[in-house]
Write a protein that holds these residues in place. Structure first.
Motif, mmCIF file in Angstrom:
data_model
loop_
_atom_site.group_PDB
_atom_site.id
_atom_site.type_symbol
_atom_site.label_atom_id
_atom_site.label_comp_id
_atom_site.label_asym_id
_atom_site.label_seq_id
_atom_site.Cartn_x
_atom_site.Cartn_y
_atom_site.Cartn_z
ATOM 1 N N PRO A 168 0.817 -1.227 0.000
ATOM 2 C CA PRO A 168 0.000 0.000 0.000
ATOM 3 C C PRO A 168 0.846 1.271 0.000
ATOM 4 O O PRO A 168 0.792 2.093 0.916
ATOM 5 C CB PRO A 168 -0.812 -0.143 1.294
ATOM 6 C CG PRO A 168 0.070 -0.917 2.211
ATOM 7 C CD PRO A 168 0.828 -1.880 1.325
ATOM 8 N N MET A 169 1.633 1.459 -1.073
ATOM 9 C CA MET A 169 2.475 2.647 -1.190
ATOM 10 C C MET A 169 1.833 3.638 -2.156
ATOM 11 O O MET A 169 0.710 3.479 -2.594
ATOM 12 C CB MET A 169 3.873 2.244 -1.652
ATOM 13 C CG MET A 169 4.584 1.333 -0.675
ATOM 14 S SD MET A 169 6.349 1.070 -1.041
ATOM 15 C CE MET A 169 6.283 0.378 -2.691
ATOM 16 N N GLY A 170 2.586 4.676 -2.517
ATOM 17 C CA GLY A 170 2.057 5.785 -3.281
ATOM 18 C C GLY A 170 1.716 5.473 -4.725
ATOM 19 O O GLY A 170 2.230 4.529 -5.322
ATOM 20 N N THR A 171 0.838 6.310 -5.287
ATOM 21 C CA THR A 171 0.424 6.154 -6.685
ATOM 22 C C THR A 171 1.458 6.734 -7.643
ATOM 23 O O THR A 171 1.424 6.431 -8.829
ATOM 24 C CB THR A 171 -0.933 6.834 -6.922
ATOM 25 O OG1 THR A 171 -0.834 8.222 -6.552
ATOM 26 C CG2 THR A 171 -2.029 6.182 -6.096
ATOM 27 N N CYS A 172 2.356 7.577 -7.133
ATOM 28 C CA CYS A 172 3.441 8.100 -7.964
ATOM 29 C C CYS A 172 4.546 7.047 -8.007
ATOM 30 O O CYS A 172 5.160 6.729 -6.978
ATOM 31 C CB CYS A 172 3.972 9.407 -7.387
ATOM 32 S SG CYS A 172 5.375 10.083 -8.306
ATOM 33 N N THR A 173 4.802 6.502 -9.177
ATOM 34 C CA THR A 173 5.701 5.346 -9.275
ATOM 35 C C THR A 173 7.178 5.720 -9.277
ATOM 36 O O THR A 173 8.032 4.842 -9.198
ATOM 37 C CB THR A 173 5.386 4.543 -10.549
ATOM 38 O OG1 THR A 173 5.485 5.405 -11.695
ATOM 39 C CG2 THR A 173 3.975 3.965 -10.477
ATOM 40 N N TYR A 186 1.415 6.966 1.742
ATOM 41 C CA TYR A 186 0.033 6.549 1.494
ATOM 42 C C TYR A 186 -0.178 6.312 0.004
ATOM 43 O O TYR A 186 0.549 6.843 -0.843
ATOM 44 C CB TYR A 186 -0.954 7.609 1.993
ATOM 45 C CG TYR A 186 -1.082 8.809 1.070
ATOM 46 C CD1 TYR A 186 -2.046 8.822 0.071
ATOM 47 C CD2 TYR A 186 -0.234 9.909 1.184
ATOM 48 C CE1 TYR A 186 -2.161 9.906 -0.791
ATOM 49 C CE2 TYR A 186 -0.349 10.988 0.336
ATOM 50 C CZ TYR A 186 -1.315 10.985 -0.655
ATOM 51 O OH TYR A 186 -1.419 12.055 -1.518
ATOM 52 N N GLY A 187 -1.198 5.531 -0.295
ATOM 53 C CA GLY A 187 -1.540 5.262 -1.687
ATOM 54 C C GLY A 187 -3.003 4.905 -1.807
ATOM 55 O O GLY A 187 -3.809 5.161 -0.894
ATOM 56 N N ALA A 188 -3.366 4.280 -2.909
ATOM 57 C CA ALA A 188 -4.771 4.008 -3.213
ATOM 58 C C ALA A 188 -5.365 2.882 -2.368
ATOM 59 O O ALA A 188 -6.570 2.649 -2.428
ATOM 60 C CB ALA A 188 -4.918 3.674 -4.702
ATOM 61 N N MET A 189 -4.552 2.190 -1.570
ATOM 62 C CA MET A 189 -5.090 1.149 -0.691
ATOM 63 C C MET A 189 -5.074 1.561 0.773
ATOM 64 O O MET A 189 -5.221 0.724 1.662
ATOM 65 C CB MET A 189 -4.315 -0.164 -0.888
ATOM 66 C CG MET A 189 -4.507 -0.800 -2.256
ATOM 67 S SD MET A 189 -4.016 -2.542 -2.329
ATOM 68 C CE MET A 189 -2.226 -2.399 -2.211
ATOM 69 N N LEU A 190 -4.934 2.865 1.059
ATOM 70 C CA LEU A 190 -4.820 3.273 2.464
ATOM 71 C C LEU A 190 -6.099 3.017 3.247
ATOM 72 O O LEU A 190 -6.042 2.748 4.456
ATOM 73 C CB LEU A 190 -4.394 4.743 2.572
ATOM 74 C CG LEU A 190 -5.450 5.853 2.583
ATOM 75 C CD1 LEU A 190 -4.827 7.158 3.068
ATOM 76 C CD2 LEU A 190 -6.073 6.051 1.227
ATOM 77 N N ARG A 191 -7.262 3.085 2.611
ATOM 78 C CA ARG A 191 -8.504 2.859 3.350
ATOM 79 C C ARG A 191 -8.685 1.377 3.702
ATOM 80 O O ARG A 191 -9.338 1.032 4.685
ATOM 81 C CB ARG A 191 -9.707 3.350 2.553
ATOM 82 C CG ARG A 191 -9.640 4.843 2.205
ATOM 83 C CD ARG A 191 -10.947 5.382 1.657
ATOM 84 N NE ARG A 191 -11.984 5.295 2.680
ATOM 85 C CZ ARG A 191 -13.001 4.444 2.650
ATOM 86 N NH1 ARG A 191 -13.128 3.592 1.624
ATOM 87 N NH2 ARG A 191 -13.896 4.414 3.614
ATOM 88 N N LYS A 192 -8.073 0.505 2.920
ATOM 89 C CA LYS A 192 -8.143 -0.934 3.161
ATOM 90 C C LYS A 192 -7.017 -1.421 4.065
ATOM 91 O O LYS A 192 -7.227 -2.255 4.961
ATOM 92 C CB LYS A 192 -8.096 -1.692 1.832
ATOM 93 C CG LYS A 192 -8.164 -3.214 1.950
ATOM 94 C CD LYS A 192 -9.538 -3.687 2.383
ATOM 95 C CE LYS A 192 -9.637 -5.204 2.320
ATOM 96 N NZ LYS A 192 -10.984 -5.672 2.684
ATOM 97 N N HIS A 193 -5.816 -0.890 3.840
ATOM 98 C CA HIS A 193 -4.633 -1.449 4.507
ATOM 99 C C HIS A 193 -3.801 -0.435 5.292
ATOM 100 O O HIS A 193 -2.810 -0.821 5.924
ATOM 101 C CB HIS A 193 -3.730 -2.130 3.476
ATOM 102 C CG HIS A 193 -4.351 -3.311 2.805
ATOM 103 N ND1 HIS A 193 -4.626 -4.483 3.482
ATOM 104 C CD2 HIS A 193 -4.755 -3.512 1.515
ATOM 105 C CE1 HIS A 193 -5.165 -5.363 2.641
ATOM 106 N NE2 HIS A 193 -5.256 -4.801 1.447
ATOM 107 N N GLY A 194 -4.148 0.840 5.267
ATOM 108 C CA GLY A 194 -3.333 1.827 5.957
ATOM 109 C C GLY A 194 -2.139 2.264 5.120
ATOM 110 O O GLY A 194 -2.161 2.209 3.884
ATOM 111 N N LEU A 195 -1.087 2.698 5.781
ATOM 112 C CA LEU A 195 0.102 3.233 5.133
ATOM 113 C C LEU A 195 1.157 2.151 4.912
ATOM 114 O O LEU A 195 1.156 1.116 5.579
ATOM 115 C CB LEU A 195 0.726 4.328 6.007
ATOM 116 C CG LEU A 195 -0.186 5.452 6.490
ATOM 117 C CD1 LEU A 195 0.567 6.321 7.492
ATOM 118 C CD2 LEU A 195 -0.686 6.286 5.326
#
Length: 529
Positions: A168-173, A186-195
């Motif tokens: 669950p890392m950032g959307t900027c690759t 943070y990234g697009a999975m933060l609501r599911k898995h956190g940071l």
């Protein structure tokens, strides 16, 4: 007019400075060679301003071109480490000769603090770009990542071993792992898995004594501090070990755009009410910017709703219809794909681009000059306030406002679990940004605009403190330029870390009492009189 004596004196002083720099570099090279386990090939690791490759290495990667201007102090030399022991030796030798240093892993620092210094000159740069090994262990569900590797490289390497694992890392690759996780990540999975920092389970760090320490060796206090306490305060990260998370075989994505004429303000107001408490498999980010009107009648506001849903399109449509029908999502808007493919989609990589693009260190978004600020909100922004924000955005040439939803797992992790404190009660984070062309010289105009927006938004965001994200570094909040003490540093420290700031200061004072690792917003040392 200068006299002949003055001119001669200036020349002699300059020659003396050059001689001292050359002597310092020679001493550093000899010292590093003695202390490094692996030999140091000088011609491919050390670069001075007289070297033809110096500017190229300094500028790539740098994503905020403001800090490449000629008026900005440059490093005396750049040391591009090729091995962990090179970094260790560089720290030992910097301390031995009283050299100031800066450290760069990805070059994304918003205030350019990885390549410049206002508090300590001269300085040199340790560039970690060549330290990019990645070891994926699917059986253990972990990945060891060297500090110079990018998000994209990590995502790609994991995908080559498993289609149902991710991080669950950032959307900027193009983000460098070293600094990314030190701020939380943070990234697009933060609501599911956190940071990503919530999933860091081990690390290797070079401390202020020049020792390479694992989690066991550094102790739990220091390991706590480096996971979200901000980069370059406690040492130099060499490796992160991250626990992988499970992802479904199929995810669903969409990018839907809504203009003001399509009811954009009301839709965004509704988004604020649902984005943090909707199904936690669903992440909907709202990015608002100014575009030219389709009928050539000037400029208007458009919001892009970009989404990752950890599941299929049919269930996504059910969730959206129940919670956010105002967006008007249709089946045609939804695209099913693998999780690794979604990384490119969310990163706005053109359709059909091979996944190998993730191995490229540069972002698909061109570098530019910019200034940014961040906020967190607990109540949302009224419609009338949004309309006022749109008016302000229309005053600026290339503004951007990004709202990232929280809730879900983010609300269930304690504020003190790691230094990153923005958890329960936060509805969404806001990023304000203004970008301008490299050739433009009136930076003050754009910086003043973003400060105006920041002041305007004060009634609608968190208070006491007004929270900010440390990886969106903002020197307007305060800095260490004038040898800031703990009391003054609390002003910006509490914004980034809330009540975790005091613990960070105590750990910093214990592990780096001489404040060897410091920058304009590093954690200060508590001085006892």
């Amino acid at each position: 007019m200068l006299s002949k004596f003055s001119i001669v004196l200036l020349v002699l002083l300059q020659l003396a400075s050059w001689a001292k720099s050359a002597s310092t570099l020679e001493n550093f090279i000899q010292c590093v060679s003695i202390n490094a386990e692996l030999s140091v090939p000088v011609t491919t690791t050390l670069f001075t301003p007289t070297n033809s490759s110096f500017s190229t290495i300094l500028q790539s990667p740098v994503f905020n071109l403001r800090f490449l201007e000629s008026s900005i102090p440059k490093p005396e030399f750049i040391f591009t480490a090729l091995h962990d022991s090179h970094v260790q030796a560089a720290v030992i030798c910097a301390k031995q000769f009283g050299l100031h240093l800066r450290v760069r892993s990805g070059g994304h620092d918003f205030e350019g603090l990885s390549i410049r210094s206002e508090i300590e000159t001269p300085f040199f740069l340790i560039d970690l770009v060549n330290l990019r090994l990645i070891h994926v262990n699917i059986k253990e569900e972990t990945v060891w990542v060297q500090t110079g590797a990018t998000n994209g490289e990590v995502y790609y390497k994991i995908s080559q071993k498993s289609k149902v694992h991710g991080v669950p890392m950032g959307t900027c690759t193009s983000l460098g792992i070293g600094g990314h996780i030190t701020g939380g990540a943070y990234g697009a999975m933060l609501r599911k898995h956190g940071l990503a920092a919530d999933h860091a389970i081990d690390a290797l760090i070079v401390d202020a004594e020049g020792r390479i320490l694992s989690r066991e060796a550094m102790g739990e206090d220091l390991f706590w501090a480096i996971r979200g306490g901000g980069g370059a305060s406690f040492g130099i990260i060499l490796w992160w070990k991250i626990k992988l998370v499970r992802v479904p075989d199929t995810v669903t994505v969409f990018n839907v755009y809504r203009t003001l004429k399509q009811g954009g303000t009301k839709i965004l107001y509704k988004w604020q009410q649902v984005a943090d408490n909707i199904d936690e498999d669903l992440f909907i980010k709202a990015t608002t910017q100014v575009v030219s009107s389709t009928n050539n009648s000037g400029r208007t506001i458009v919001t892009r709703y970009s989404t990752l849903f950890l599941g299929g399109a049919d269930r996504l449509l059910q969730v959206m219809q129940a919670s956010f029908p105002e967006l008007g999502l249709t089946r045609k808007d939804c695209v099913e794909m693998s999780w690794i493919q979604s990384v490119n989609f969310i990163g706005l990589v053109p359709d059909g681009t091979p996944l190998e693009i993730l191995l490229q260190p540069k972002s698909v978004i061109p570098s530019s000059k910019y200034k940014a600020k961040s906020d967190y909100t607990k109540k949302g922004i009224p419609e009338i306030a949004l309309e006022g924000l749109w008016k302000l955005m229309l005053e600026e040439e290339n503004p951007l406002v990004v709202m990232t939803p929280y809730g879900g797992m983010m609300s269930r992790i304690s504020e003190s679990s790691i230094p990153f404190p923005h958890r329960k009660g936060i509805k969404f984070m806001i990023l304000y940004q203004s970008r301008w062309a490299d050739g433009e010289t009136d930076a003050a105009k754009h910086i003043n605009w973003i400060r105006k927006v920041y002041n305007y938004m004060a009634p609608y965001v968190s208070k006491n403190p007004r929270e900010a994200y440390v990886n969106y570094r903002d020197l307007d909040l305060g800095n260490n330029i004038y040898n800031t003490k703990f009391r003054e540093a609390r002003f910006w420290g509490h914004r980034y870390f809330k009540n975790n700031f005091e613990r960070l200061v105590a750990i910093k004072t214990k592990v780096d009492p001489d404040n060897f690792f410091k920058h304009e917003q590093s954690i200060p040392v508590l001085k006892h009189s």
